[in-house]
Design an enzyme around this catalytic site. Sequence first.
Site, PDB file in Angstrom:
ATOM      1  N   VAL A  65     119.145   9.241  85.416  1.00 42.63           N
ATOM      2  CA  VAL A  65     119.396   7.806  85.218  1.00 42.63           C
ATOM      3  C   VAL A  65     120.320   7.202  86.275  1.00 42.63           C
ATOM      4  O   VAL A  65     120.459   5.979  86.342  1.00 42.63           O
ATOM      5  CB  VAL A  65     119.965   7.516  83.806  1.00 42.63           C
ATOM      6  CG1 VAL A  65     118.952   7.824  82.727  1.00 42.63           C
ATOM      7  CG2 VAL A  65     121.274   8.259  83.565  1.00 42.63           C
ATOM      8  N   ASN A  91     121.531   5.508  76.822  1.00 42.28           N
ATOM      9  CA  ASN A  91     122.414   6.407  76.069  1.00 42.28           C
ATOM     10  C   ASN A  91     122.925   7.589  76.887  1.00 42.28           C
ATOM     11  O   ASN A  91     123.984   8.127  76.598  1.00 42.28           O
ATOM     12  CB  ASN A  91     121.653   6.918  74.837  1.00 42.28           C
ATOM     13  CG  ASN A  91     122.359   8.071  74.175  1.00 42.28           C
ATOM     14  OD1 ASN A  91     123.373   7.888  73.510  1.00 42.28           O
ATOM     15  ND2 ASN A  91     121.857   9.284  74.381  1.00 42.28           N
ATOM     16  N   SER A 145     131.800   4.109  74.050  1.00 39.63           N
ATOM     17  CA  SER A 145     132.579   5.169  73.395  1.00 39.63           C
ATOM     18  C   SER A 145     133.829   4.542  72.787  1.00 39.63           C
ATOM     19  O   SER A 145     134.284   3.489  73.256  1.00 39.63           O
ATOM     20  CB  SER A 145     132.989   6.215  74.435  1.00 39.63           C
ATOM     21  OG  SER A 145     133.938   7.119  73.907  1.00 39.63           O
ATOM     22  N   TYR A 158     135.771   8.510  82.788  1.00 35.64           N
ATOM     23  CA  TYR A 158     134.987   8.352  81.557  1.00 35.64           C
ATOM     24  C   TYR A 158     135.396   7.052  80.844  1.00 35.64           C
ATOM     25  O   TYR A 158     134.541   6.234  80.491  1.00 35.64           O
ATOM     26  CB  TYR A 158     135.201   9.564  80.629  1.00 35.64           C
ATOM     27  CG  TYR A 158     134.297   9.540  79.418  1.00 35.64           C
ATOM     28  CD1 TYR A 158     132.973   9.925  79.517  1.00 35.64           C
ATOM     29  CD2 TYR A 158     134.772   9.113  78.178  1.00 35.64           C
ATOM     30  CE1 TYR A 158     132.129   9.891  78.409  1.00 35.64           C
ATOM     31  CE2 TYR A 158     133.938   9.073  77.069  1.00 35.64           C
ATOM     32  CZ  TYR A 158     132.620   9.467  77.195  1.00 35.64           C
ATOM     33  OH  TYR A 158     131.787   9.414  76.097  1.00 35.64           O
ATOM     34  N   ALA A 160     136.923   4.437  82.054  1.00 34.05           N
ATOM     35  CA  ALA A 160     136.577   3.262  82.864  1.00 34.05           C
ATOM     36  C   ALA A 160     135.083   2.971  82.768  1.00 34.05           C
ATOM     37  O   ALA A 160     134.660   1.809  82.653  1.00 34.05           O
ATOM     38  CB  ALA A 160     136.988   3.496  84.319  1.00 34.05           C
ATOM     39  N   SER A 161     134.266   4.016  82.787  1.00 36.71           N
ATOM     40  CA  SER A 161     132.810   3.795  82.704  1.00 36.71           C
ATOM     41  C   SER A 161     132.432   3.205  81.351  1.00 36.71           C
ATOM     42  O   SER A 161     131.595   2.305  81.268  1.00 36.71           O
ATOM     43  CB  SER A 161     132.053   5.108  82.950  1.00 36.71           C
ATOM     44  OG  SER A 161     132.198   6.018  81.871  1.00 36.71           O
ATOM     45  N   LYS A 162     133.058   3.685  80.300  1.00 34.50           N
ATOM     46  CA  LYS A 162     132.678   3.239  78.959  1.00 34.50           C
ATOM     47  C   LYS A 162     133.230   1.840  78.669  1.00 34.50           C
ATOM     48  O   LYS A 162     132.600   1.049  77.962  1.00 34.50           O
ATOM     49  CB  LYS A 162     133.139   4.251  77.913  1.00 34.50           C
ATOM     50  CG  LYS A 162     132.436   5.611  78.035  1.00 34.50           C
ATOM     51  CD  LYS A 162     130.932   5.495  77.836  1.00 34.50           C
ATOM     52  CE  LYS A 162     130.210   6.827  77.814  1.00 34.50           C
ATOM     53  NZ  LYS A 162     128.759   6.691  77.607  1.00 34.50           N
TER      54      LYS A 162
HETATM   55  P1  NAP Z   1     124.696  15.393  74.948  1.00 34.70           P
HETATM   56  O1  NAP Z   1     124.350  16.145  73.711  1.00 34.70           O
HETATM   57  O2  NAP Z   1     125.231  16.127  76.134  1.00 34.70           O
HETATM   58  O3  NAP Z   1     123.400  14.531  75.364  1.00 34.70           O
HETATM   59  C1  NAP Z   1     123.386  13.772  76.534  1.00 34.70           C
HETATM   60  C2  NAP Z   1     122.066  14.017  77.246  1.00 34.70           C
HETATM   61  O4  NAP Z   1     122.025  13.154  78.403  1.00 34.70           O
HETATM   62  C3  NAP Z   1     121.934  15.451  77.752  1.00 34.70           C
HETATM   63  O5  NAP Z   1     120.634  15.952  77.524  1.00 34.70           O
HETATM   64  C4  NAP Z   1     122.236  15.282  79.230  1.00 34.70           C
HETATM   65  O6  NAP Z   1     121.703  16.278  80.046  1.00 34.70           O
HETATM   66  C5  NAP Z   1     121.596  13.957  79.501  1.00 34.70           C
HETATM   67  N1  NAP Z   1     122.031  13.419  80.779  1.00 34.70           N
HETATM   68  C6  NAP Z   1     123.251  13.523  81.357  1.00 34.70           C
HETATM   69  N2  NAP Z   1     123.239  12.953  82.566  1.00 34.70           N
HETATM   70  C7  NAP Z   1     121.990  12.481  82.769  1.00 34.70           C
HETATM   71  C8  NAP Z   1     121.345  11.827  83.846  1.00 34.70           C
HETATM   72  N3  NAP Z   1     122.012  11.548  84.972  1.00 34.70           N
HETATM   73  N4  NAP Z   1     120.060  11.468  83.712  1.00 34.70           N
HETATM   74  C9  NAP Z   1     119.369  11.762  82.592  1.00 34.70           C
HETATM   75  N5  NAP Z   1     119.912  12.412  81.540  1.00 34.70           N
HETATM   76  C10 NAP Z   1     121.208  12.772  81.637  1.00 34.70           C
HETATM   77  O7  NAP Z   1     125.788  14.277  74.643  1.00 34.70           O
HETATM   78  P2  NAP Z   1     125.950  13.202  73.475  1.00 34.70           P
HETATM   79  O8  NAP Z   1     127.235  13.475  72.831  1.00 34.70           O
HETATM   80  O9  NAP Z   1     124.728  13.066  72.667  1.00 34.70           O
HETATM   81  O10 NAP Z   1     126.153  11.907  74.391  1.00 34.70           O
HETATM   82  C11 NAP Z   1     125.282  10.786  74.371  1.00 34.70           C
HETATM   83  C12 NAP Z   1     126.091   9.571  74.765  1.00 34.70           C
HETATM   84  O11 NAP Z   1     127.113   9.366  73.784  1.00 34.70           O
HETATM   85  C13 NAP Z   1     126.802   9.699  76.099  1.00 34.70           C
HETATM   86  O12 NAP Z   1     126.731   8.463  76.792  1.00 34.70           O
HETATM   87  C14 NAP Z   1     128.231   9.994  75.703  1.00 34.70           C
HETATM   88  O13 NAP Z   1     129.151   9.579  76.686  1.00 34.70           O
HETATM   89  C15 NAP Z   1     128.330   9.165  74.441  1.00 34.70           C
HETATM   90  N6  NAP Z   1     129.429   9.552  73.557  1.00 34.70           N
HETATM   91  C16 NAP Z   1     129.471  10.809  73.015  1.00 34.70           C
HETATM   92  C17 NAP Z   1     130.552  11.145  72.188  1.00 34.70           C
HETATM   93  C18 NAP Z   1     130.672  12.503  71.533  1.00 34.70           C
HETATM   94  O14 NAP Z   1     131.722  12.797  70.949  1.00 34.70           O
HETATM   95  N7  NAP Z   1     129.648  13.343  71.587  1.00 34.70           N
HETATM   96  C19 NAP Z   1     131.546  10.199  71.924  1.00 34.70           C
HETATM   97  C20 NAP Z   1     131.446   8.939  72.485  1.00 34.70           C
HETATM   98  C21 NAP Z   1     130.386   8.614  73.301  1.00 34.70           C
HETATM   99  P3  NAP Z   1     122.681  17.516  80.465  1.00 34.70           P
HETATM  100  O15 NAP Z   1     122.812  18.347  79.221  1.00 34.70           O
HETATM  101  O16 NAP Z   1     121.929  18.153  81.578  1.00 34.70           O
HETATM  102  O17 NAP Z   1     124.000  16.903  80.889  1.00 34.70           O
END
Ligand code: NAP
Length: 257
Positions: A65, A91, A145, A158, A160-162
């Site tokens: 992405v 996402n 986030s 992180y 700053a991006s969010k």
């Molecule tokens: P996750 O289980 O790691 O899922 C994220 C998915 O996005 C992974 O499959 C990852 O692949 C993929 N991804 C990463 N970089 C990418 C790229 N450049 N292009 C395409 N796909 C990519 O994490 P999650 O917790 O579900 O996170 C989803 C979103 O929620 C994120 O934006 C995260 O910042 C946000 N968030 C999560 C939390 C939390 O506590 N989990 C809290 C607040 C916000 P890889 O495995 O190869 O990296």
Amino acid sequence: MTGRLDRKVALITGAASGIGRASALLFAKEGASVSVVDRALPGAQETVAVITKARGEAIAIEADVSSAADVERMIKRTVDTYGRLDILFNNAGISARTLAFTADLSEEDWDAVLDTNLKSVFLASRLAIPIMIRQGGGVIVNTSSAQGIGGGPLVSPYCASKAGIILLTKTMAAEYAKQNIRVNCICPGMTDTPMMSAYFSSLQMDFIPQGRPGDPEEIARAALFLASDDASYVTGAFLPVDGGWSAQLVVPYKQGP
Ligand code: NAP
């Protein structure tokens, strides 16, 4: 039975895992045809397999992405396959590559997180918006986030991006409301996904008023609300889904005299 996303086409990034996968399963269950996008094709294909087993409709697309060319390809493939794009769920994201105070970060650490988490939202939205305008409307949901609302040491790229996602969301919401495009974001707190679960054993959860991490499905339900007509008068909002984490300032009272 009617679903809340019947006849809708949704593209969800980061849908091989965690919140994205839970959302893809839920959106498909609610009737959407789903483009399951991730940089890991096998994981995206696994998500699609679960959806099709439950008689839902989905395709897997491999895309990074943060790459403008990949983003163009994922949108084109979706429209070529399903003929339209109603819901864009930006996402995909990564946590900070290095845990470090800001002065110790490299430019590469900064760029990797900002490009994946924030630039990606711009890259996909700028292509989806003209399609949605031609169709008469659409919905964009972005994943920010709780750490886009309040800062935390060691993860400044992180945070700053969010935080950037929240104001990009509000700005696009104001820009395109008259074209019937709603833009909102969710702000998950600690959520039990592969991104975060490794840290849980070293964390006490009492900084979260509800005292526990969230399940990906709980975040997906909030995204579904924003993506569906249930949120027809909601645009420019950021919705914390964090067990109350961002609602309180932690006051470290001393124990004893
Ligand atoms: P996750 O289980 O790691 O899922 C994220 C998915 O996005 C992974 O499959 C990852 O692949 C993929 N991804 C990463 N970089 C990418 C790229 N450049 N292009 C395409 N796909 C990519 O994490 P999650 O917790 O579900 O996170 C989803 C979103 O929620 C994120 O934006 C995260 O910042 C946000 N968030 C999560 C939390 C939390 O506590 N989990 C809290 C607040 C916000 P890889 O495995 O190869 O990296």
